[in-house]
Design a protein around this motif. Structure first.
Motif, PDB file in Angstrom:
ATOM      1  N   GLY A  77       0.784  -1.184  -0.024  1.00 27.19           N
ATOM      2  CA  GLY A  77       0.069  -0.086  -0.180  1.00 27.19           C
ATOM      3  C   GLY A  77       0.875   1.072  -0.049  1.00 27.19           C
ATOM      4  N   GLU A  78       0.386   2.177  -0.004  1.00 24.37           N
ATOM      5  CA  GLU A  78       0.911   3.476   0.069  1.00 24.37           C
ATOM      6  C   GLU A  78       1.670   3.987   1.429  1.00 24.37           C
ATOM      7  N   LEU A 128       6.167  -4.575   2.298  1.00 23.56           N
ATOM      8  CA  LEU A 128       6.625  -4.210   1.149  1.00 23.56           C
ATOM      9  C   LEU A 128       6.637  -2.738   1.217  1.00 23.56           C
ATOM     10  N   PRO A 129       7.817  -2.004   0.357  1.00 23.21           N
ATOM     11  CA  PRO A 129       7.836  -0.584   0.541  1.00 23.21           C
ATOM     12  C   PRO A 129       6.555  -0.029  -0.128  1.00 23.21           C
ATOM     13  N   GLY A 130       6.264   1.309   0.250  1.00 20.51           N
ATOM     14  CA  GLY A 130       4.961   2.003  -0.340  1.00 20.51           C
ATOM     15  C   GLY A 130       5.204   2.160  -1.738  1.00 20.51           C
ATOM     16  N   ILE A 131       4.031   1.737  -2.419  1.00 22.49           N
ATOM     17  CA  ILE A 131       3.998   1.869  -3.887  1.00 22.49           C
ATOM     18  C   ILE A 131       4.186   3.507  -4.314  1.00 22.49           C
ATOM     19  N   PHE A 136      10.440   2.924  -5.848  1.00 19.16           N
ATOM     20  CA  PHE A 136       9.569   1.936  -6.142  1.00 19.16           C
ATOM     21  C   PHE A 136       8.504   2.358  -7.004  1.00 19.16           C
ATOM     22  N   PRO A 137       8.730   3.022  -8.239  1.00 23.39           N
ATOM     23  CA  PRO A 137       7.615   3.607  -8.999  1.00 23.39           C
ATOM     24  C   PRO A 137       6.659   2.519  -9.471  1.00 23.39           C
ATOM     25  N   PRO A 138       5.359   2.659  -9.681  1.00 16.70           N
ATOM     26  CA  PRO A 138       4.454   1.866  -9.812  1.00 16.70           C
ATOM     27  C   PRO A 138       4.606   0.965 -11.125  1.00 16.70           C
ATOM     28  N   LYS A 139       5.269   1.469 -12.249  1.00  8.65           N
ATOM     29  CA  LYS A 139       5.365   0.515 -13.242  1.00  8.65           C
ATOM     30  C   LYS A 139       6.404  -0.698 -13.200  1.00  8.65           C
ATOM     31  N   HIS A 164      -2.483   4.681  -7.565  1.00  5.90           N
ATOM     32  CA  HIS A 164      -1.611   3.344  -7.441  1.00  5.90           C
ATOM     33  C   HIS A 164      -2.262   2.050  -6.924  1.00  5.90           C
ATOM     34  N   GLU A 165      -3.024   2.376  -5.765  1.00  7.75           N
ATOM     35  CA  GLU A 165      -3.594   1.135  -5.238  1.00  7.75           C
ATOM     36  C   GLU A 165      -4.531   0.411  -6.291  1.00  7.75           C
TER      37      GLU A 165
END
Length: 411
Positions: A77-78, A128-131, A136-139, A164-165
């Protein structure tokens, strides 16, 4: 339960042999069984033929699968959504404990971080790191966090759903894995709503408003069959946390369900854990063999006592009534640990004289016989240690319920 197998007919008809096994496993809902329907059917076929060795081979393989099963849960998650708090809650550890996931008001996870469950082997929660962070870019997100490793994903959100989510939920579904959307911090939302609207505040209306916002957002983005759970990381028995745990267990393969019996947050949760452990005891006892006469009057051997002590210790640990857990609970309640311990029965089971234990066990087996329609009348019996393990498990599960009530009374 009692007698699970009737003696085969002399004319070679083994039809009765499987009946106890079949009836026993029919007592459990399909989603709570720790062996699959296919495995159960294979065991039944062997028992119908009187092929005990074949049945034991299948059972042995099933137990190995259970023992070797692993669960890897990804919590994502963010940043700032409460991922660390949820992981600590799932693991049953304090936020300031030495093994706790770091909790903070800023993003504290800059790389994938594993957290093993302190009581359940082979269960790991991965923070996991925040998206959408710079690293950690979304793509590239799913590739960088090693997507294929995880059994399922928990996406944690604390405010409004972000692009992003939503994109993450779509990507997980496209790759044919399950995700569960957890809306955290609902206790804070309720408190704020109550302060701002003291006259018109309605708890259920506020919760429904939050839930419907998420459901509508997911459906608008063409994400089918969304599942949204509203939780508070600081009060797990409230809101949707018990429903979330039930859903996770139901969606897992049979051999992994025992691992996810995590927290004694409700009596129903304790019962599910009890049912899983009970099935395991039966399968292992079948491998240990049968006796022709009722085993109650036999004397326990030293080796039996050692094994039983280990079983009892394992049950107490699994259900959170071990000495270490009691010390933590006593410290929280600010009462002497001995006072808490006096409310329980399981810590003293092995201190009983063997004659006393025999008497208790005899009454217990009688109760089983009545409950199962008189299976103990004739035929093959499992060994004495089987009945003692069940008695120990029953006692520990009841102690866990006592402690749960004790915790609620303190609140």
């Amino acid at each position: 339960m009692g007698l699970l197998f009737s003696k085969p007919h002399k004319d070679g008809d083994h039809g009765n042999l499987e009946s106890g096994f079949t009836k026993y496993f029919k007592n459990y809902e399909p989603e709570t069984k720790i062996i699959s329907e296919a495995t159960t059917h294979l065991i039944e076929l062997c028992l119908e033929k009187g092929d005990i060795n074949g049945a034991n081979s299948i059972i042995s393989d099933a137990l190995k699968n259970i023992d070797n099963a692993t669960i890897n849960i990804a919590v994502t998650g963010e940043s700032g959504a409460g991922k660390s708090s949820l992981i600590n809650a799932l693991r049953g550890v304090k936020h300031e404990g030495k093994d706790a996931a770091e909790v903070g008001v800023t993003e504290t996870t800059m790389k994938v971080a594993p957290y093993e469950h302190p009581k359940v082997k082979n269960l790991t929660l991965w923070e996991l790191p925040g998206i959408g962070t710079l690293k950690f870019p979304p793509k590239d997100y799913l590739e960088k966090v090693n997507f294929e490793k995880y059994d399922f994903f928990i996406i944690v959100s604390a405010t409004q759903l972000t692009k992003h989510e939503l994109d993450l939920a779509k990507a997980i579904r496209i790759r044919k894995k399950n995700y569960y959307l957890v809306r955290s911090k609902v206790d804070c939302d309720l408190e704020n709503e109550k302060k701002s609207k003291p006259r018109s505040f309605n708890r259920e209306n506020t919760l429904n408003k939050i839930r419907n916002y998420y459901l509508d957002a997911l459906k608008e983005n063409k994400i089918d069959e969304p599942q949204v759970f509203l939780i508070s990381n600081f009060n797990l028995s409230d809101y949707d946390f018990p429903v979330l745990m039930d859903t996770l267990v139901k969606d897992l393969p049979a051999e992994k369900r025992l691992l996810l019996s995590l927290l004694n947050i409700t009596e129903a949760a304790i019962q599910k854990k009890y049912n899983s452990a009970k099935q395991t005891i039966l399968l292992k006892s079948m491998l240990d063999g049968f006796v022709v006469a009722c085993p109650i009057l036999s004397i326990l051997k030293v080796l039996d006592k050692e094994r039983l002590k280990k079983h009892l210790d394992d049950y107490r640990d699994l259900f959170g009534v071990d000495d270490k857990s009691l010390m933590f609970m006593a410290a929280d309640a600010q009462v002497p640990v001995e006072l808490l311990k006096k409310k329980l029965k399981s810590p003293y089971l092995l201190e009983l004289k063997e004659e006393t234990l025999e008497g208790l066990l005899f009454k217990y087996v009688e109760k089983i016989a009545i409950a199962t329609g008189g299976f103990l009348a004739t035929g093959l019996y499992l060994k004495k240690t089987y009945y003692l393990q069940l008695y120990f498990l029953d006692t520990v599960a009841e102690d866990a319920k006592v402690l749960l009530q004790e915790a609620y009374s303190k609140k």
